[in-house]
Design a protein around this motif. Structure first.
Motif, PDB file in Angstrom:
ATOM      1  N   PHE A 376       0.854  -1.193   0.000  1.00 12.95           N
ATOM      2  CA  PHE A 376       0.000   0.000   0.000  1.00 12.95           C
ATOM      3  C   PHE A 376       0.890   1.244   0.000  1.00 12.95           C
ATOM      4  N   LEU A 377       0.644   2.124  -0.954  1.00 10.40           N
ATOM      5  CA  LEU A 377       1.358   3.397  -1.056  1.00 10.40           C
ATOM      6  C   LEU A 377       0.355   4.500  -0.721  1.00 10.40           C
ATOM      7  N   ILE A 378       0.515   5.095   0.470  1.00 10.99           N
ATOM      8  CA  ILE A 378      -0.533   5.931   1.058  1.00 10.99           C
ATOM      9  C   ILE A 378      -0.111   7.399   1.057  1.00 10.99           C
ATOM     10  N   ILE A 412       1.412  -8.270   3.726  1.00 11.90           N
ATOM     11  CA  ILE A 412       1.157  -6.873   3.373  1.00 11.90           C
ATOM     12  C   ILE A 412       2.303  -6.005   3.871  1.00 11.90           C
ATOM     13  N   GLY A 413       2.499  -4.894   3.146  1.00 10.39           N
ATOM     14  CA  GLY A 413       3.471  -3.878   3.539  1.00 10.39           C
ATOM     15  C   GLY A 413       2.874  -2.513   3.250  1.00 10.39           C
ATOM     16  N   LEU A 475       0.568  -3.501  -6.047  1.00  9.05           N
ATOM     17  CA  LEU A 475       0.775  -2.198  -5.424  1.00  9.05           C
ATOM     18  C   LEU A 475      -0.508  -1.392  -5.566  1.00  9.05           C
ATOM     19  N   ILE A 476      -1.044  -0.922  -4.448  1.00  9.11           N
ATOM     20  CA  ILE A 476      -2.273  -0.124  -4.447  1.00  9.11           C
ATOM     21  C   ILE A 476      -1.901   1.286  -3.995  1.00  9.11           C
ATOM     22  N   ILE A 477      -2.076   2.258  -4.891  1.00 14.13           N
ATOM     23  CA  ILE A 477      -1.698   3.652  -4.633  1.00 14.13           C
ATOM     24  C   ILE A 477      -2.957   4.454  -4.335  1.00 14.13           C
ATOM     25  N   ILE A 478      -2.968   5.157  -3.202  1.00 12.62           N
ATOM     26  CA  ILE A 478      -4.098   6.026  -2.838  1.00 12.62           C
ATOM     27  C   ILE A 478      -3.582   7.452  -2.718  1.00 12.62           C
ATOM     28  N   THR A 479      -4.161   8.353  -3.516  1.00 21.02           N
ATOM     29  CA  THR A 479      -3.707   9.746  -3.499  1.00 21.02           C
ATOM     30  C   THR A 479      -4.881  10.689  -3.723  1.00 21.02           C
ATOM     31  N   ASP A 480      -4.733  11.936  -3.254  1.00 18.27           N
ATOM     32  CA  ASP A 480      -5.858  12.879  -3.385  1.00 18.27           C
ATOM     33  C   ASP A 480      -5.503  14.115  -4.204  1.00 18.27           C
ATOM     34  N   GLY A 481      -4.334  14.123  -4.859  1.00 14.98           N
ATOM     35  CA  GLY A 481      -3.990  15.352  -5.583  1.00 14.98           C
ATOM     36  C   GLY A 481      -2.930  15.158  -6.650  1.00 14.98           C
ATOM     37  N   GLN A 482      -2.519  16.309  -7.203  1.00 17.13           N
ATOM     38  CA  GLN A 482      -1.513  16.348  -8.257  1.00 17.13           C
ATOM     39  C   GLN A 482      -0.133  16.061  -7.664  1.00 17.13           C
ATOM     40  N   SER A 483       0.640  15.188  -8.355  1.00 12.46           N
ATOM     41  CA  SER A 483       2.003  14.925  -7.912  1.00 12.46           C
ATOM     42  C   SER A 483       2.934  16.000  -8.466  1.00 12.46           C
TER      43      SER A 483
END
Length: 554
Positions: A376-378, A412-413, A475-483
């Motif tokens: 998980f990439l949080i 999980i990691g 890999l599950i990436i969760i993001t809320d905006g522009q990188s």
């Protein structure tokens, strides 16, 4: 008669007490018809049963292996060791077990018993050659002309007990064909073949454990994995299984085995491959495909042993003509085995045993629930906020609850990122589901900027690059905006390393970036919601997506 039986039982115990003290093991100890194995002072002893025990009401529990509260003489008659005239019986004490089975044999109806603390088996005594005494008589000397030197015959030692096959750590259900189609004679030949197979497998801890289900109109579990853990005991039990008859409802038997047999309460061992070996004489009477799908989804490997398969002119009678292909774990010829008949089958025992112990080829042991690494990439940037960060963790916890997290299963990691990256825990830190869920729920919120590309590179390098074993990587990436950095290049590099990427966007996360990072097909690997409260809806689609990708990959 019951009073006399009780008196005889007491006299039998007194006889044991008087006669066994300091007695020779090879000299039979007289007992009464009602003497139980639990009354014996030794775990191995030769006893002498009186005549006419069949006239008494004898309590016998089990078949082949008996609960120690059973009458020894009753068990010996049931087993065919002695008859109406009685005789010597060798008794071997065993550990207790569950599920003693009832059966009728040699005029004795044994009873079933769910559990008892100790067991025993009975066997015929072996007549050993007697030593010739050195004190020969004078008449013998005269007759022979001279005293002959005494001859001492040596007794050949029995072979050492067979040890368990450590190279075959499997839990196996044998589905015997007990239908009308096979008939009593071929059914007995089938049991002989299975007994030889069990001996070849070298059943025992920590090797293979074997149980038996009989296929007929209605399937019947004959015994479970934990009932017999030595080849000798198992062979006795197999020989005692009575023939049922009925239709060859193989699909029904597979369903019964998947749902009822492989249960930790009945001896299923954690982390051991699970196998169903289906024996069919001719062809099934019902559909096997639905049952086989359930078995595969449950991580069970189905082998199909076809004997006397239908001739071309009989195929019109077969409702599911490709039943073997549909029933097995994988249609790759490894999981199928054919024999022309039940006669002259010795040459097939070793090849089949070899297949059943080839655990590296047990493709169905691995499922999407027990053979994946979930990274998980949080996003922990300032725009998320602590309250919404908790909603993100709630989604991840709900995803993880679906998987079998263990040191030999899924792992999980988690990494949290802003401009920097922080390894919250890696795949080896938490190898139980409870610990993993607790660690996930307790991740503290960082706050900062957003550099998703750098975070992906860090995940590949620090989470996935160390040896992660045979599990499939996600890999599950969760993001809320522009990188603030490039995301396409790092995501493509991750996918080239065999990592499947899912992206979950919230609020201001650009759809272009989410699609650039996600694996193909994009529509099934990209999720988006305007509000953090909408994240919960993605739990099942993500789990289904992981299972779909896992199945297609394997």
């Amino acid at each position: 008669m019951s009073m006399w039986f009780a008196v005889l039982h007491v006299l039998g115990i007194l006889s044991l007490t008087c006669c066994t003290f300091g007695s020779d093991l090879n000299v039979p100890t007289p007992i009464s018809c009602g003497t139980r194995a639990v009354d014996l002072p030794d775990t191995r002893q030769i006893v002498l049963c009186p005549a006419n025990c069949t006239l008494w009401s004898l309590s016998v529990f089990g078949s082949g292996v008996y609960a120690s509260i059973s009458s020894i003489c009753g068990a010996a008659i049931h087993r065919g060791i002695i008859g109406l005239s009685g005789g010597p019986v060798e008794v071997h004490g065993l550990q207790g077990r569950t599920n003693y089975l009832s059966s009728y044999a040699h005029g004795i109806q044994s009873q079933s018993l769910s559990q008892w603390s100790s067991s025993f088996t009975v066997a015929r005594t072996i007549s050993l050659p007697l030593e010739v005494s050195s004190q020969t008589s004078s008449s013998a000397n005269v007759a022979s002309g001279a005293a002959k030197k005494p001859v001492k015959k040596t007794v050949k030692k029995p072979p050492p007990p067979t040890t368990a096959n450590r190279d075959c750590p499997v839990d196996m259900a044998l589905l015997l064909d007990g239908s009308y189609n096979i008939g009593q004679r071929r059914y007995n030949l089938q049991k002989n073949f299975v007994s030889k197979l069990v001996a070849m497998l070298k059943v025992g801890t920590p090797g293979p454990h074997v149980g038996v289900v009989q296929t007929s109109e209605t399937p019947r579990t004959e015994f479970y994995l934990s009932n017999y853990t030595t080849a000798k005991d198992l062979t006795f039990a197999i020989k005692e299984i009575p023939y049922i008859g009925g239709n060859t409802n193989t699909g029904k038997a597979i369903l019964h085995t998947v749902r009822n047999f492989f249960n930790p309460d009945f001896g299923v061992r954690r982390g051991y491959p699970r196998i169903i070996v289906v024996f069919v004489d001719g062809w099934p009477s019902d559909n096997v495909e639905e049952a086989a799908i359930l078995a595969r989804e449950s991580g069970i490997n189905i082998f199909f042993v076809s004997v006397a398969k239908p001739a071309p002119e009989e195929m019109s009678l077969v409702s599911e003509q490709d039943f073997m292909r549909k029933a097995v774990c994988k249609d790759n010829e490894f999981f199928t085995f054919t024999m022309p008949s039940w006669f002259s089958t010795n040459k097939f025992v070793k090849p089949l045993a070899h297949k059943l112990c080839s655990i590296d080829q047990m493709l169905c042991s691995k499922t999407c629930y027990n053979s994946v690494n979930l990274g998980f990439l949080i996003d922990g940037s300032s725009s998320v906020g602590d309250g919404n960060f908790r909603l993100v963790l709630d989604l991840l916890v709900s995803i993880v609850r679906n998987f079998d997290i263990s040191d030999i299963g899924s792992r999980i990691g988690a990494i949290q990122f802003t401009y920097d990256q922080r390894m919250e825990f890696n795949f080896n830190d938490h190898t139980t589901k409870d610990n993993a869920l607790r660690a996930l729920q307790n991740i503290p919120y960082m706050s900062g900027g957003t550099a998703t590309g750098d975070a992906i590179n860090f995940a590949v390098r620090s989470l996935f690059k160390p040896r992660t074993g045979p599990n499939r990587n996600f890999l599950i990436i969760i993001t809320d905006g522009q990188s603030y950095d490039d995301v396409r290049g790092p995501a493509m590099a991750a996918q080239r390393e065999g990592i499947t990427v899912f992206t979950v966007g919230v609020a201001w996360a650009p759809m272009e970036d989410l699609k650039a990072m996600a694996s193909e097909p994009k529509e099934s690997h990209v999720f988006f919601t305007r509000e953090f409260t909408g994240l919960a809806q993605f739990q099942q689609p993500i789990v289904r997506g992981i299972c779909r990708d896992f199945t297609e990959f394997n």
